[in-house]
Design an enzyme around this catalytic site. Sequence first.
Site, PDB file in Angstrom:
ATOM      1  CG  ASP A 130      -1.957   1.085   1.170  1.00  0.00           C
ATOM      2  OD1 ASP A 130      -2.320   1.505   0.063  1.00  0.00           O
ATOM      3  OD2 ASP A 130      -2.423   1.517   2.247  1.00  0.00           O
ATOM      4  CG  PHE A 132       1.641   7.856   2.705  1.00  0.00           C
ATOM      5  CD1 PHE A 132       0.387   8.193   3.175  1.00  0.00           C
ATOM      6  CD2 PHE A 132       2.753   8.495   3.268  1.00  0.00           C
ATOM      7  CE1 PHE A 132       0.232   9.148   4.185  1.00  0.00           C
ATOM      8  CE2 PHE A 132       2.610   9.449   4.268  1.00  0.00           C
ATOM      9  CZ  PHE A 132       1.335   9.766   4.724  1.00  0.00           C
ATOM     10  CG  HIS A 137      -4.038  10.486   2.964  1.00  0.00           C
ATOM     11  ND1 HIS A 137      -5.046  10.415   3.901  1.00  0.00           N
ATOM     12  CD2 HIS A 137      -3.194   9.447   3.224  1.00  0.00           C
ATOM     13  CE1 HIS A 137      -4.823   9.359   4.696  1.00  0.00           C
ATOM     14  NE2 HIS A 137      -3.708   8.770   4.307  1.00  0.00           N
ATOM     15  NE  ARG A 146       4.242  12.368  10.426  1.00  0.00           N
ATOM     16  CZ  ARG A 146       3.446  11.397   9.976  1.00  0.00           C
ATOM     17  NH1 ARG A 146       3.247  10.317  10.700  1.00  0.00           N
ATOM     18  NH2 ARG A 146       2.813  11.496   8.825  1.00  0.00           N
ATOM     19  CD  GLU A 205      -5.307   2.980   0.101  1.00  0.00           C
ATOM     20  OE1 GLU A 205      -4.514   2.499  -0.736  1.00  0.00           O
ATOM     21  OE2 GLU A 205      -5.079   2.994   1.322  1.00  0.00           O
ATOM     22  CG  ASP A 237      -5.361   0.352   4.058  1.00  0.00           C
ATOM     23  OD1 ASP A 237      -5.431  -0.709   4.699  1.00  0.00           O
ATOM     24  OD2 ASP A 237      -4.420   1.153   4.164  1.00  0.00           O
ATOM     25  NE  ARG A 241      -7.208   6.513  10.025  1.00  0.00           N
ATOM     26  CZ  ARG A 241      -6.556   6.367   8.888  1.00  0.00           C
ATOM     27  NH1 ARG A 241      -5.290   5.947   8.891  1.00  0.00           N
ATOM     28  NH2 ARG A 241      -7.138   6.610   7.742  1.00  0.00           N
ATOM     29  CD  GLN A 244      -2.406   4.426  10.748  1.00  0.00           C
ATOM     30  OE1 GLN A 244      -3.628   4.433  10.687  1.00  0.00           O
ATOM     31  NE2 GLN A 244      -1.651   5.025   9.842  1.00  0.00           N
ATOM     32  CE1 TYR A 248       2.543   7.115  14.041  1.00  0.00           C
ATOM     33  CE2 TYR A 248       3.990   7.158  12.138  1.00  0.00           C
ATOM     34  CZ  TYR A 248       3.354   7.813  13.146  1.00  0.00           C
ATOM     35  OH  TYR A 248       3.517   9.162  13.293  1.00  0.00           O
ATOM     36  CE  LYS A 257      -2.843   2.345   7.641  1.00  0.00           C
ATOM     37  NZ  LYS A 257      -3.849   3.087   6.882  1.00  0.00           N
ATOM     38  CB  THR A 261      -7.353  -4.744   2.599  1.00  0.00           C
ATOM     39  OG1 THR A 261      -6.415  -4.541   3.655  1.00  0.00           O
ATOM     40  CG2 THR A 261      -7.190  -3.656   1.544  1.00  0.00           C
ATOM     41  CB  THR A 354      -5.928   7.771   1.757  1.00  0.00           C
ATOM     42  OG1 THR A 354      -5.694   6.669   2.627  1.00  0.00           O
ATOM     43  CG2 THR A 354      -7.297   8.348   2.016  1.00  0.00           C
ATOM     44  CD  GLU A 368      -7.166  12.936   4.741  1.00  0.00           C
ATOM     45  OE1 GLU A 368      -6.859  13.881   3.999  1.00  0.00           O
ATOM     46  OE2 GLU A 368      -7.253  11.761   4.344  1.00  0.00           O
TER      47      GLU A 368
HETATM   48  O1  LIG Z   1       0.785   9.603   8.019  1.00  0.00           O
HETATM   49  C1  LIG Z   1       0.859   8.471   8.515  1.00  0.00           C
HETATM   50  O2  LIG Z   1       1.597   8.198   9.445  1.00  0.00           O
HETATM   51  C2  LIG Z   1       0.024   7.357   8.018  1.00  0.00           C
HETATM   52  C3  LIG Z   1      -0.981   7.532   7.209  1.00  0.00           C
HETATM   53  C4  LIG Z   1      -1.803   6.408   6.744  1.00  0.00           C
HETATM   54  O3  LIG Z   1      -2.524   5.715   7.448  1.00  0.00           O
HETATM   55  C5  LIG Z   1      -1.766   6.212   5.327  1.00  0.00           C
HETATM   56  C6  LIG Z   1      -1.707   4.877   4.684  1.00  0.00           C
HETATM   57  O4  LIG Z   1      -2.208   3.774   4.949  1.00  0.00           O
HETATM   58  C7  LIG Z   1      -1.288   5.089   3.289  1.00  0.00           C
HETATM   59  C8  LIG Z   1      -2.363   5.766   2.543  1.00  0.00           C
HETATM   60  O5  LIG Z   1      -3.469   5.212   2.512  1.00  0.00           O
HETATM   61  O6  LIG Z   1      -2.131   6.813   1.930  1.00  0.00           O
HETATM   62 CA   LIG Z   2      -3.840   3.084   3.107  1.00  0.00          CA
HETATM   63 MG   LIG Z   3      -6.094  -2.475   5.509  1.00  0.00          MG
END
Ligand SMILES: O=C(O)/C=C/C(=O)CC(=O)CC(=O)O
Ligand SMILES: [Ca+2]
Ligand SMILES: [Mg+2]
Length: 420
Positions: A130, A132, A137, A146, A205, A237, A241, A244, A248, A257, A261, A354, A368
């Site tokens: 996947d 990003f 996004h 962050r 997605e 996906d 949150r 995650q 992460y 995740k 899916t 996304t 979001e």
């Molecule tokens: O910014 C992050 O730490 C993570 C963001 C996501 O959850 C995004 C991800 O799965 C990828 C995406 O769908 O764009």
């Molecule tokens: Ca994703």
């Molecule tokens: Mg998933």
Amino acid sequence: MALKSFIEVHPDSHFPIQNLPYGVFKPEPESQPRPGVAIGDYVLDLYEIASAGLFDGPLLKGSDCFHQPTLNKFVAMGRPAWREARATIQKLLSSTEPALRDNANFRGKSLIPVSKVEMLLPTNIGDYTDFFASLHHATNCGIIFRGKENPVPLNWFYLPIAYHGRASSVVISGTGIVRPSGQAYPLGDSPPSFGPSQKLDFELEMAAVVGPGNELGKPVDVNEAADHIFGLVLMNDWSARDIQRWEYVPLGPFLGKSFGTTISPWIVTLEALEPFVCEAPKQDPPPLLYLAEEISRNYDISLQVQIKPAGHDQASVVSNTNFKYLYWTLTQQLAHHTVNGCNLRPGDIFGTGTLSGPEPDSLGCLMEITWNGERPLSLNGATRKFLEDGDEVIFSGFCKGNGYKVGFGTCSGKVLPSIP
Ligand SMILES: O=C(O)/C=C/C(=O)CC(=O)CC(=O)O
Ligand SMILES: [Ca+2]
Ligand SMILES: [Mg+2]
């Protein structure tokens, strides 16, 4: 004159003769899974068409690729075979071709109402990655996870960031998604809590289905990468949150995740999408040479997300966006994925990431849309920060042609309560 089928297809249908997407289905609960093509409200059974010897071109004549329970063998054959199959099927279904049109017996056997069949995963998915790749996004997630200072890390502008997803839990549209349990981000000074996720989200997605793979050790050139992509599906996906956010750092998403899916059943081929090609966003800084494409292509695909809240019978639209906002193109994603020699295999999928757009009503996930729960969403009487048990999430997408649509159908899933 526009191409027309002898089968009546409503102008709003996603599956006119200009589309012809591939899927795998079972005509009866006991039947063997087989490849099919959607046309209007019907599925054309390719097992039957192949058995009748109607694939008579040089590449497909005598091939057993449509006598398989998945599309892996067909997608591995590459673009010349895909072109030949498309030409054969388009001719067979056209209003001027008598072979199927005037043979009631054969029509009854090979054209089945889609409402009567069960759709299955179209390929055996060996690996799922996947990306990003939407700047909107990435910016929004960056601010939420962050903070406002430099929400998008510098590497994002140089490479399409991705994580390795879990192929085993990719499911077909309509499959229920059990709310995952896990460790949630600690609040204040307390240790992390364990329990059902309180921040279950969707992610809008699309995913590319890999055609011919590449040999281990042999990267795919970005300008040849399109020949390794069979087509696209819609993909959700699902993301927890709270799980995650805690897990992460530093290796990326894992259990937040991998619990599920969802993909849509019909693979729309790049051939069918060709009339809807548009320019991709300008990339600044310019990409390194191995990612610099001669022609940078996106597709103009309108995408919509609806939520049908638990206990309601009406769904509400929560987002309208478009595939064309994708910053890193599909071909750049594929070239980057293989640049270290990593091999992709036929039937693998990779998600785009996304697909958020620039507008407040074009965002691709609830994190979001509700800004991590700070601005609850009103859905025709129901309020949501994140998904609740019994909520159904429905994606749809289509390209607008002149008097017809080339669409993806829907990708849906309902949230089931966590297992105690
Ligand atoms: O910014 C992050 O730490 C993570 C963001 C996501 O959850 C995004 C991800 O799965 C990828 C995406 O769908 O764009
Ligand atoms: Ca994703
Ligand atoms: Mg998933």
